[in-house]
Design a protein around this motif. Structure first.
Motif, short mmCIF file in Angstrom:
data_model
loop_
_atom_site.label_atom_id
_atom_site.label_comp_id
_atom_site.label_asym_id
_atom_site.label_seq_id
_atom_site.Cartn_x
_atom_site.Cartn_y
_atom_site.Cartn_z
N ASP A 64 0.84 -1.21 0.00
CA ASP A 64 0.00 0.00 0.00
C ASP A 64 0.87 1.25 0.00
OD1 ASP A 64 0.04 -1.57 2.71
OD2 ASP A 64 0.15 0.54 3.28
N GLY A 65 2.01 1.19 0.70
CA GLY A 65 2.92 2.34 0.72
C GLY A 65 3.51 2.58 -0.67
N GLU A 77 -0.59 -5.57 -1.97
CA GLU A 77 -0.81 -6.21 -0.66
C GLU A 77 -1.06 -5.08 0.33
OE1 GLU A 77 1.04 -9.92 0.37
OE2 GLU A 77 2.46 -9.70 -1.25
N ASN A 115 -1.65 -4.16 3.53
CA ASN A 115 -1.64 -4.67 4.91
C ASN A 115 -1.88 -3.54 5.92
OD1 ASN A 115 0.78 -3.31 4.90
ND2 ASN A 115 2.08 -5.11 5.09
N TYR A 143 -0.50 -0.75 6.58
CA TYR A 143 0.60 0.11 7.06
C TYR A 143 1.78 0.11 6.11
CZ TYR A 143 -1.90 0.05 11.47
OH TYR A 143 -2.87 0.17 12.43
N GLY A 144 2.43 1.25 5.98
CA GLY A 144 3.74 1.35 5.35
C GLY A 144 4.68 1.78 6.46
MG LIG Z 1 1.96 -2.00 3.72
#
Ligand SMILES: [Mg+2]
Ligand SMILES: Cc1ncc(C[n+]2csc(CCOP(=O)(O)OP(=O)(O)O)c2C)c(N)n1
Length: 361
Positions: free
Chosen positions: A179-180, A206, A208, A210-211
């Motif tokens: 995602d980051g 993916e 998840n 958080y980055g």
């Molecule tokens: Mg992430």
């Protein structure tokens, strides 16, 4: 005890803001329902996810003992994504990802001994002990790394798809990123070329949540990442990435789309990492309850175990047998890695690009 059925009914991890289906030109063909797995498929998924989980737990232990140096990003919690996609792809399709990569390697069938030996910097490792966690490759298994620079694998994965099209080999490139990474400029240059030339690539985000220590809500202007291809008319789909059946069903459609010459497809996998970003991250930016809720309500391995038990497809004994076998494989990999010698110092300059200073350069 886990309540995987309830989780599956609710559609897995909470959908992201504005999660209505992509509209206009980016309309995706959706799987109407999650197709049930056969017993064999459930058992395969269970085994492959468990191998990743136990391998990563062991890697965490070895890191704690000082046997793994440098960076080490564990994939625990995200296993259904890579295993479901692996069940959807065909021999010859390529896989490329970032640095959270041990699960991808194991799913492609790379040898756990070679992966663990690389993590511990030993000479039988996939990069002869000189690459470590983020830099492993296998030509035989069509695994192209292992990349430490966030987003760098996206143009490379797009290039793999270009080569597939040029060679007319019918293969599809599965290009994973986080995602980051989805906010990186090179991702959109890649999207443009992939659509322009109808390249056979499936972009798997993916998500998840958080980055490193920053949540997707804080870092992203729009958090419905499956829509990120809209400007390029690339269809996208948001998927419950904790349910291996949902991943495989979405993967089947996306890969078929790419293979049949229709161009790229984006799958946003809603998933979660249970551990910190890397081994040195205590993950203080999120509540313990949040992690606990994902573990107890959405765990990808528990969901399969629960279904197998509920339907009487596997007895407690059968599952214990699998667990035992996986522990044996992982222990053998760890023992092998610790007994394997470090690289010979004479190897220091082999397989390393030598930069020679040019006059006036
Ligand atoms: Mg992430
Ligand atoms: C170009 C670049 N910028 C920053 C970093 C530092 N960095 C490493 S991982 C990471 C977060 C990426 O998060 P995400 O893409 O969501 O992947 P995840 O770690 O969640 O799997 C950052 C900023 C880097 N390695 N490369």
């Amino acid at each position: 005890m886990a309540q995987p059925q309830a989780a599956a009914r609710r559609g897995g991890p909470d959908r992201q803001e504005g999660s209505e289906r992509p509209s206009s030109g980016a309309k995706a063909k959706l799987a109407p329902q999650i197709a049930e797995f056969t017993r064999d498929e459930e058992l395969r998924a269970y085994r492959e996810m468990l191998l990743i989980r136990r391998f990563e737990e062991k890697a965490g232990q070895l890191y704690g003992m000082g046997l793994i140096g440098g960076f080490c990003h564990l994939y625990i919690g995200q296993e259904a994504v890579v295993v479901g996609m692996q069940m959807a792809m065909l021999e010859g399709d390529q896989v490329i990802t970032g640095y959270r990569d041990h699960g991808h390697m194991l799913a492609t069938g790379m040898d756990p001994k070679g992966v663990m030996a690389e993590l511990t910097g030993r000479r039988s490792g996939y990069s002869r002990g000189k690459g470590g966690s983020m830099h492993m490759f296998s030509k035989e298994k069509h695994f192209f790394g292992g990349h430490g620079i966030v987003g760098a694998q996206v143009p490379l994965g797009t290039g793999l798809a270009f080569a597939n099209k040029y060679r007319e080999n019918g293969n599809v490139s599965l290009t994973y990123f986080g995602d980051g990474a989805a906010n990186q400029g090179q991702v959109y240059e890649s999207f443009n070329m992939a659509k322009l030339w109808s390249l056979p690539v499936v972009y798997i985000i993916e998500n998840n949540q958080y980055g490193m220590g920053t949540s997707v809500q804080r870092a992203s202007a729009t958090t419905n990442l499956c829509k990120r291809g809209q400007s390029f008319d690339i269809p996208g789909e948001q998927v419950d990435g904790m349910d291996v059946r949902a991943v495989k069903a979405a993967g089947d459609l996306a890969i078929e789309h790419a293979r049949s010459g229709k161009g790229p497809f984006i799958l946003e996998m809603l998933t979660y990492r249970y551990r910190g970003h890397s081994m040195s991250d205590p993950a203080k930016y999120r509540a313990k309850e949040e992690v606990q809720r994902m573990r107890t309500e959405h765990d990808p391995i528990e969901q399969v175990r629960h279904r197998l038990e509920q339907r009487g497809s596997a007895s407690d004994e059968d599952l214990k047998e699998i667990d035992k076998d996986i522990r044996r494989i992982v222990n053998e990999a760890a023992e092998f890695a610790q007994a394997d010698p470090e690289p010979d110092p004479a190897e220091l300059w082999t397989d390393v690009y030598a930069v020679t200073q040019q006059q006036g350069a």
